[in-house]
Scaffold this motif. Structure first.
Motif, PDB file in Angstrom:
ATOM      1  N   HIS A  82       0.818  -1.205   0.000  1.00  0.00           N
ATOM      2  CA  HIS A  82       0.000   0.000   0.000  1.00  0.00           C
ATOM      3  C   HIS A  82       0.859   1.266   0.000  1.00  0.00           C
ATOM      4  CE1 HIS A  82      -2.941  -3.034   1.374  1.00  0.00           C
ATOM      5  NE2 HIS A  82      -3.778  -2.284   0.699  1.00  0.00           N
ATOM      6  N   VAL A  83       2.060   1.174   0.566  1.00  0.00           N
ATOM      7  CA  VAL A  83       2.976   2.312   0.517  1.00  0.00           C
ATOM      8  C   VAL A  83       3.455   2.517  -0.913  1.00  0.00           C
ATOM      9  CG1 VAL A  83       5.145   3.273   1.358  1.00  0.00           C
ATOM     10  CG2 VAL A  83       3.708   1.928   2.898  1.00  0.00           C
ATOM     11  N   MET A  84       3.884   1.435  -1.559  1.00  0.00           N
ATOM     12  CA  MET A  84       4.314   1.529  -2.948  1.00  0.00           C
ATOM     13  C   MET A  84       3.159   1.951  -3.850  1.00  0.00           C
ATOM     14  SD  MET A  84       7.535   0.983  -3.029  1.00  0.00           S
ATOM     15  CE  MET A  84       7.544   1.141  -4.817  1.00  0.00           C
ATOM     16  N   GLN A  85       1.973   1.520  -3.499  1.00  0.00           N
ATOM     17  CA  GLN A  85       0.790   1.884  -4.286  1.00  0.00           C
ATOM     18  C   GLN A  85       0.545   3.387  -4.255  1.00  0.00           C
ATOM     19  OE1 GLN A  85      -3.230   0.721  -2.817  1.00  0.00           O
ATOM     20  NE2 GLN A  85      -3.422  -0.374  -4.762  1.00  0.00           N
ATOM     21  N   ALA A  86       0.798   4.017  -3.106  1.00  0.00           N
ATOM     22  CA  ALA A  86       0.630   5.465  -2.989  1.00  0.00           C
ATOM     23  C   ALA A  86       1.592   6.198  -3.915  1.00  0.00           C
ATOM     24  CB  ALA A  86       0.840   5.901  -1.545  1.00  0.00           C
ATOM     25  N   ALA A  87       2.845   5.744  -3.954  1.00  0.00           N
ATOM     26  CA  ALA A  87       3.829   6.359  -4.838  1.00  0.00           C
ATOM     27  C   ALA A  87       3.498   6.082  -6.299  1.00  0.00           C
ATOM     28  CB  ALA A  87       5.229   5.838  -4.507  1.00  0.00           C
ATOM     29  N   SER A  88       3.100   4.865  -6.603  1.00  0.00           N
ATOM     30  CA  SER A  88       2.779   4.506  -7.982  1.00  0.00           C
ATOM     31  C   SER A  88       1.567   5.271  -8.498  1.00  0.00           C
ATOM     32  CB  SER A  88       2.533   2.995  -8.082  1.00  0.00           C
ATOM     33  OG  SER A  88       3.707   2.270  -7.800  1.00  0.00           O
ATOM     34  N   LYS A  89       0.596   5.482  -7.628  1.00  0.00           N
ATOM     35  CA  LYS A  89      -0.598   6.228  -8.031  1.00  0.00           C
ATOM     36  C   LYS A  89      -0.233   7.653  -8.429  1.00  0.00           C
ATOM     37  CE  LYS A  89      -5.158   7.660  -6.356  1.00  0.00           C
ATOM     38  NZ  LYS A  89      -6.113   7.611  -5.199  1.00  0.00           N
ATOM     39  N   GLU A  90       0.650   8.286  -7.654  1.00  0.00           N
ATOM     40  CA  GLU A  90       1.041   9.648  -7.992  1.00  0.00           C
ATOM     41  C   GLU A  90       1.969   9.667  -9.209  1.00  0.00           C
ATOM     42  OE1 GLU A  90       2.201  13.820  -5.768  1.00  0.00           O
ATOM     43  OE2 GLU A  90       2.052  11.965  -4.617  1.00  0.00           O
ATOM     44  N   LEU A  91       2.806   8.648  -9.361  1.00  0.00           N
ATOM     45  CA  LEU A  91       3.643   8.541 -10.553  1.00  0.00           C
ATOM     46  C   LEU A  91       2.780   8.461 -11.802  1.00  0.00           C
ATOM     47  CD1 LEU A  91       6.243   8.084 -12.150  1.00  0.00           C
ATOM     48  CD2 LEU A  91       6.180   5.678 -11.450  1.00  0.00           C
ATOM     49  N   ASN A  92       1.724   7.666 -11.756  1.00  0.00           N
ATOM     50  CA  ASN A  92       0.835   7.540 -12.910  1.00  0.00           C
ATOM     51  C   ASN A  92       0.115   8.862 -13.192  1.00  0.00           C
ATOM     52  OD1 ASN A  92      -0.346   5.926 -15.008  1.00  0.00           O
ATOM     53  ND2 ASN A  92      -2.252   5.951 -13.820  1.00  0.00           N
ATOM     54  N   LYS A  93      -0.213   9.588 -12.141  1.00  0.00           N
ATOM     55  CA  LYS A  93      -0.836  10.908 -12.299  1.00  0.00           C
ATOM     56  C   LYS A  93       0.131  11.864 -12.998  1.00  0.00           C
ATOM     57  CE  LYS A  93      -2.940  14.620  -9.533  1.00  0.00           C
ATOM     58  NZ  LYS A  93      -3.307  15.036  -8.148  1.00  0.00           N
ATOM     59  N   ILE A  94       1.396  11.820 -12.607  1.00  0.00           N
ATOM     60  CA  ILE A  94       2.418  12.659 -13.234  1.00  0.00           C
ATOM     61  C   ILE A  94       2.592  12.265 -14.696  1.00  0.00           C
ATOM     62  CG2 ILE A  94       4.890  13.202 -13.232  1.00  0.00           C
ATOM     63  CD1 ILE A  94       4.750  12.908 -10.143  1.00  0.00           C
ATOM     64  N   ARG A  95       2.564  10.971 -14.977  1.00  0.00           N
ATOM     65  CA  ARG A  95       2.667  10.497 -16.369  1.00  0.00           C
ATOM     66  C   ARG A  95       1.613  11.170 -17.243  1.00  0.00           C
ATOM     67  NH1 ARG A  95      -0.197   6.996 -19.471  1.00  0.00           N
ATOM     68  NH2 ARG A  95      -1.564   6.465 -17.712  1.00  0.00           N
ATOM     69  N   ARG A  96       0.396  11.223 -16.758  1.00  0.00           N
ATOM     70  CA  ARG A  96      -0.675  11.843 -17.530  1.00  0.00           C
ATOM     71  C   ARG A  96      -0.482  13.360 -17.640  1.00  0.00           C
ATOM     72  NH1 ARG A  96      -3.820   8.351 -14.183  1.00  0.00           N
ATOM     73  NH2 ARG A  96      -4.514  10.175 -12.986  1.00  0.00           N
ATOM     74  N   GLN A  97      -0.021  13.970 -16.550  1.00  0.00           N
ATOM     75  CA  GLN A  97       0.160  15.424 -16.552  1.00  0.00           C
ATOM     76  C   GLN A  97       1.213  15.882 -17.552  1.00  0.00           C
ATOM     77  OE1 GLN A  97       1.001  16.187 -12.409  1.00  0.00           O
ATOM     78  NE2 GLN A  97      -1.148  16.447 -11.860  1.00  0.00           N
ATOM     79  N   VAL A  98       2.264  15.066 -17.740  1.00  0.00           N
ATOM     80  CA  VAL A  98       3.321  15.458 -18.676  1.00  0.00           C
ATOM     81  C   VAL A  98       3.034  14.976 -20.090  1.00  0.00           C
ATOM     82  CG1 VAL A  98       5.034  15.485 -16.828  1.00  0.00           C
ATOM     83  CG2 VAL A  98       4.748  13.408 -18.200  1.00  0.00           C
ATOM     84  N   GLY A  99       1.880  14.354 -20.277  1.00  0.00           N
ATOM     85  CA  GLY A  99       1.441  13.997 -21.626  1.00  0.00           C
ATOM     86  C   GLY A  99       2.032  12.728 -22.201  1.00  0.00           C
ATOM     87  N   VAL A 100       2.391  11.781 -21.359  1.00  0.00           N
ATOM     88  CA  VAL A 100       2.901  10.500 -21.849  1.00  0.00           C
ATOM     89  C   VAL A 100       1.762   9.482 -21.820  1.00  0.00           C
ATOM     90  CG1 VAL A 100       4.519   8.603 -21.436  1.00  0.00           C
ATOM     91  CG2 VAL A 100       5.252  10.965 -21.101  1.00  0.00           C
ATOM     92  N   PHE A 101       1.220   9.221 -23.016  1.00  0.00           N
ATOM     93  CA  PHE A 101       0.078   8.307 -23.127  1.00  0.00           C
ATOM     94  C   PHE A 101       0.397   7.132 -24.049  1.00  0.00           C
ATOM     95  CE2 PHE A 101      -1.759  12.528 -22.216  1.00  0.00           C
ATOM     96  CZ  PHE A 101      -2.479  12.229 -21.067  1.00  0.00           C
ATOM     97  N   ASP A 102       1.653   6.898 -24.313  1.00  0.00           N
ATOM     98  CA  ASP A 102       2.038   5.800 -25.195  1.00  0.00           C
ATOM     99  C   ASP A 102       1.495   4.476 -24.670  1.00  0.00           C
ATOM    100  OD1 ASP A 102       3.897   8.047 -25.141  1.00  0.00           O
ATOM    101  OD2 ASP A 102       5.016   6.957 -26.672  1.00  0.00           O
ATOM    102  N   ARG A 103       1.130   3.634 -25.597  1.00  0.00           N
ATOM    103  CA  ARG A 103       0.629   2.320 -25.208  1.00  0.00           C
ATOM    104  C   ARG A 103       1.698   1.570 -24.413  1.00  0.00           C
ATOM    105  NH1 ARG A 103      -1.762  -2.295 -29.376  1.00  0.00           N
ATOM    106  NH2 ARG A 103      -2.422  -3.791 -27.742  1.00  0.00           N
ATOM    107  N   GLY A 104       1.320   1.076 -23.245  1.00  0.00           N
ATOM    108  CA  GLY A 104       2.242   0.333 -22.398  1.00  0.00           C
ATOM    109  C   GLY A 104       3.094   1.195 -21.483  1.00  0.00           C
TER     110      GLY A 104
END
Length: 232
Positions: A82-104
């Motif tokens: 759940h700790v790693m999940q918190a970091a991963s969730k925000e990492l994925n949010k950052i991915r979308r914010q910087v416009g990286v939507f490539d498949r995979g």
């Protein structure tokens, strides 16, 4: 302890209590409210509850008080997933914010770096070259994972996590605030490296039971089905 919904798409959560050593469900409580969980668990004799030495939970704020009241000799451990999940969730949010939507791209960023194939690492590097912010967020996630994989004590683990929080808060504002709030329980992981892994197996089986029944409107029926399915 973990939570599960009676029916898909509904927020009527129940609390599942499992034995991590045996990998089996012990009880299902018709609530995810602190006082209701305490009342249900206190029905067990104090002599039984005093034998519990560790309780692994997620970062829901009600669990510390539950453990304190019900299991007087237990150490609260925040599950590393759940700790790693918190970091991963925000990492994925950052991915979308910087416009990286490539498949995979989500898969490559969130998966443990050591598990990637050479070709996947090459593709990941190409993604990271497009954003310094994304690279920093990814590297911080991997640093956190490395801390968990290191042979640390509670004291040294706390030191490493404090240093990580100082560095990572520049990119992970939400996750670092959450982790800092639960830092003591998170560091208790380094005592015996207890995780809630067996609970994931229990929860997956519960999800299968719910799918087969198309959900349960009545908690009594839900509990009876689980008792029957998990009986030794």
């Amino acid at each position: 302890m973990d939570e599960v919904s009676h029916r898909k798409g509904h927020r009527n959560f129940a609390t599942v209590v499992g034995d991590l050593e045996a990998g089996r469900r012990l009880e299902v409580i018709d609530s995810h409210q602190q006082l209701a969980i305490i009342a249900a668990l206190e029905q067990q004799p104090i002599a039984v509850r005093e034998q519990i030495v560790e309780v692994s939970v997620d970062m829901w704020g009600g669990f510390p008080k539950v453990v304190e009241n019900v299991f007087p000799n237990a150490t609260l451990v925040i599950d590393r997933f759940h700790v790693m999940q918190a970091a991963s969730k925000e990492l994925n949010k950052i991915r979308r914010q910087v416009g990286v939507f490539d498949r995979g791209s989500k898969f490559l960023l969130l998966r443990n770096g050591v598990d990637l194939m050479p070709s996947e690492r090459e593709t990941l590097e190409q993604l990271l070259q497009r954003s310094k912010r994304l690279r920093k967020a990814y590297e911080s996630k991997e640093e956190l994972r490395a801390i968990y994989e290191s042979p640390l004590t509670v004291e040294s683990g706390s030191l490493h996590l404090e240093e990580w929080l100082t560095r990572a808060q520049k990119v992970y504002s939400e996750a670092t605030a959450t982790i800092r709030k639960h830092l003591e329980g998170i560091c208790n992981y380094f005592r015996t490296r207890t995780t809630s892994g067996p609970m994931e197996g229990i929860n997956n089986r519960i999800k299968l039971i719910k799918r087969q029944a198309y959900g349960f409107i009545n908690f009594g029926n839900f509990r009876k089905r689980l008792l029957a399915c998990f009986s030794d």
